[in-house]
Design an enzyme around this catalytic site. Structure first.
Site, PDB file in Angstrom:
ATOM      1  CE  LYS A   1     -12.606  -3.206  -1.301  1.00 55.51           C
ATOM      2  NZ  LYS A   1     -12.989  -4.334  -0.463  1.00 55.51           N
TER       3      LYS A   1
ATOM      4  CE  LYS B   1      -5.672  -8.318  -2.239  1.00 52.23           C
ATOM      5  NZ  LYS B   1      -6.335  -8.181  -0.985  1.00 52.23           N
TER       6      LYS B   1
ATOM      7  CE  LYS C   1      -4.431  -1.701   0.757  1.00 55.07           C
ATOM      8  NZ  LYS C   1      -5.765  -1.662   1.242  1.00 55.07           N
TER       9      LYS C   1
HETATM   10  P1  ATP Z   1      -8.397  -3.372  -1.419  1.00 58.62           P
HETATM   11  O1  ATP Z   1      -8.389  -3.744  -2.870  1.00 58.62           O
HETATM   12  O2  ATP Z   1      -9.054  -2.066  -1.115  1.00 58.62           O
HETATM   13  O3  ATP Z   1      -7.079  -3.597  -0.735  1.00 58.62           O
HETATM   14  P2  ATP Z   1      -9.570  -5.902  -0.920  1.00 58.62           P
HETATM   15  O4  ATP Z   1     -10.456  -6.184  -2.093  1.00 58.62           O
HETATM   16  O5  ATP Z   1      -8.258  -6.589  -0.832  1.00 58.62           O
HETATM   17  O6  ATP Z   1      -9.391  -4.368  -0.735  1.00 58.62           O
HETATM   18  P3  ATP Z   1     -10.324  -6.124   1.886  1.00 58.62           P
HETATM   19  O7  ATP Z   1     -11.392  -5.244   2.426  1.00 58.62           O
HETATM   20  O8  ATP Z   1      -8.917  -5.779   2.215  1.00 58.62           O
HETATM   21  O9  ATP Z   1     -10.481  -6.279   0.325  1.00 58.62           O
HETATM   22  O10 ATP Z   1     -10.591  -7.631   2.344  1.00 58.62           O
HETATM   23  C1  ATP Z   1     -11.780  -8.141   2.890  1.00 58.62           C
HETATM   24  C2  ATP Z   1     -11.686  -9.636   3.029  1.00 58.62           C
HETATM   25  O11 ATP Z   1     -11.622 -10.241   1.727  1.00 58.62           O
HETATM   26  C3  ATP Z   1     -10.418 -10.111   3.748  1.00 58.62           C
HETATM   27  O12 ATP Z   1     -10.744 -11.207   4.569  1.00 58.62           O
HETATM   28  C4  ATP Z   1      -9.503 -10.547   2.644  1.00 58.62           C
HETATM   29  O13 ATP Z   1      -8.601 -11.539   3.058  1.00 58.62           O
HETATM   30  C5  ATP Z   1     -10.497 -11.098   1.620  1.00 58.62           C
HETATM   31  N1  ATP Z   1      -9.971 -10.980   0.257  1.00 58.62           N
HETATM   32  C6  ATP Z   1      -9.624  -9.836  -0.377  1.00 58.62           C
HETATM   33  N2  ATP Z   1      -9.230 -10.078  -1.643  1.00 58.62           N
HETATM   34  C7  ATP Z   1      -9.325 -11.425  -1.811  1.00 58.62           C
HETATM   35  C8  ATP Z   1      -9.053 -12.302  -2.906  1.00 58.62           C
HETATM   36  N3  ATP Z   1      -8.631 -11.839  -4.065  1.00 58.62           N
HETATM   37  N4  ATP Z   1      -9.272 -13.625  -2.744  1.00 58.62           N
HETATM   38  C9  ATP Z   1      -9.732 -14.115  -1.566  1.00 58.62           C
HETATM   39  N5  ATP Z   1      -9.998 -13.346  -0.490  1.00 58.62           N
HETATM   40  C10 ATP Z   1      -9.809 -12.022  -0.595  1.00 58.62           C
END
Ligand code: ATP
Ligand code: LTN
Length: 341
Positions: A210, A207, A125
């Site tokens: 969003k 990964k 980040k």
């Molecule tokens: P950002 O893109 O803003 O970093 P994010 O999409 O990674 O956000 P978070 O709010 O950080 O989402 O994560 C919420 C939950 O979703 C956490 O438990 C995280 O481990 C899970 N998660 C996020 N991305 C993935 C993914 N690609 N596959 C599986 N689990 C995920």
């Protein structure tokens, strides 16, 4: 007698805590990696589940106020649409419970600079937001540790990317307990076998996220059916045109993992079912399976959004529970440290 039996089983129930940041709409990755397990654990009846919208975490990245406010309500409605039911599992808004900020400060003082420097999410980040590497972004893991420890959680359902934060939470809790005695329960991550790491449809080495600038890389729970199908049809694959799970075929591996997570089919079964068929057929099948899972959630989400009063009732009730429940832990920790009451 019967009552006593009920109480004994109630006592044995493990506590589950998890949270998600309201930083935009929910992706298929968030759903398969985390939220779907929140609902499964709630529905199993085996756990005492508590969930939160981690809005204090979200301001580590600059937010536009009106959009932030909207994201919180939208995300709240989405999680209810996924099946979280406040009658069974309180689902509160983190910033409505001041104990989180207090506990974060306390735990900051029991967390080492070196530990925080090793967090990969911080490194990622801070590379992404090089113009705003604020102290909150750095100490984010101790805020998260506080979230979990406040509720004396046994299990924390999250995607694989949060494993490092959970391990740090355990280290902080063990350190605190070794000084003051048993104040915190030592939690464990609960990372699903399927869907723990859903990858980007455009770059399967990253990964699904969003905050990806390429919207075709992620599927949102709010995407209409035709958009979901289009994103799967455009998914990056390889030139072998054979549906099989193998090293170097990250695009297909990702689609197979998504398909398996949604349908429950094993990789062997998928390879067998698509033997002799091309990627086109497979991508369509994955798109259809995901639409079947997501479309009902989107419909419920639209209904919930029309009833802001109901949403408010749900979070007010959950906020009250969270404040009451977590106050016991804060009071205990503060007393042990030596604060004057
Ligand atoms: P950002 O893109 O803003 O970093 P994010 O999409 O990674 O956000 P978070 O709010 O950080 O989402 O994560 C919420 C939950 O979703 C956490 O438990 C995280 O481990 C899970 N998660 C996020 N991305 C993935 C993914 N690609 N596959 C599986 N689990 C995920
Ligand atoms: N850091 C998590 C969200 C989060 C969380 C938590 C998850 C905040 N507090 C407590 C589990 C338990 C994330 O960004 N995915």
């Amino acid at each position: 007698m019967e009552n006593q039996a009920v109480q004994t089983t109630e006592k044995k129930k493990e506590t589950v805590f998890s949270a998600i940041q309201p930083s935009g709409a929910i992706t298929l990755g968030n759903y398969l990696g985390a939220i779907r397990n929140w609902v499964r654990m709630q529905e199993s009846g085996d756990y005492h589940c508590i969930y939160a919208l981690a809005d204090l975490h979200t301001i580590t990245v600059r937010q536009e106020p009106a959009q932030f406010r909207k994201n919180v309500i939208d995300m709240y409605a989405s999680i209810l649409a996924c099946g979280v039911d406040v009658e069974k599992a309180p689902f509160f808004i983190q910033s409505h419970n001041p104990n989180h900020a207090v506990m974060a400060w306390i735990l900051d003082c029991y967390t080492q600079f070196g530990e925080l420097s090793r967090m990969t999410q911080f490194k990622d980040k801070s590379a992404k937001h090089a113009d705003n590497i604020n102290a909150g972004l750095f100490t984010y893991p101790s805020l998260m540790a506080g979230d979990i420890l406040l509720y004396q959680a046994d299990k924390v359902p999250v995607g694989a990317d949060q494993k490092q934060h959970i391990e740090l939470t355990r280290d902080i809790a063990n350190r605190f307990n070794s000084i003051y005695g048993n104040v915190f329960k030592i939690p464990e991550g609960f990372i699903p076998k399927d869907g723990a790491r859903v990858m980007s449809l455009q770059n399967p080495l990253n990964k699904m996220s969003k905050s990806d600038e390429n919207v075709n890389g992620y599927v949102l729970l709010t995407d209409p059916d035709n958009v979901i199908m289009k994103k799967f049809k455009r998914a990056v694959t390889d030139s072998e045109a054979k549906v099989r799970y193998a090293e170097g075929k990250e695009g297909i591996n990702n689609l197979m993992s998504i398909y398996s997570a949604v349908t429950g089919l094993s990789f062997e079964q998928i390879e067998h079912d698509f033997d002799g068929k091309g990627y086109g057929d497979f991508k369509t099948a994955v798109g259809e399976a995901v639409i079947a899972e997501i479309a009902p959630i989107r419909k419920r989400y639209e209904e919930y959004l029309k009833d802001k009063k109901y949403l408010e009732e749900c979070y007010r009730k959950s906020d009250e529970f969270a404040i009451r429940y977590s106050s016991r832990t804060v009071e205990k920790a503060m007393k042990k440290i030596g604060f004057v009451k």
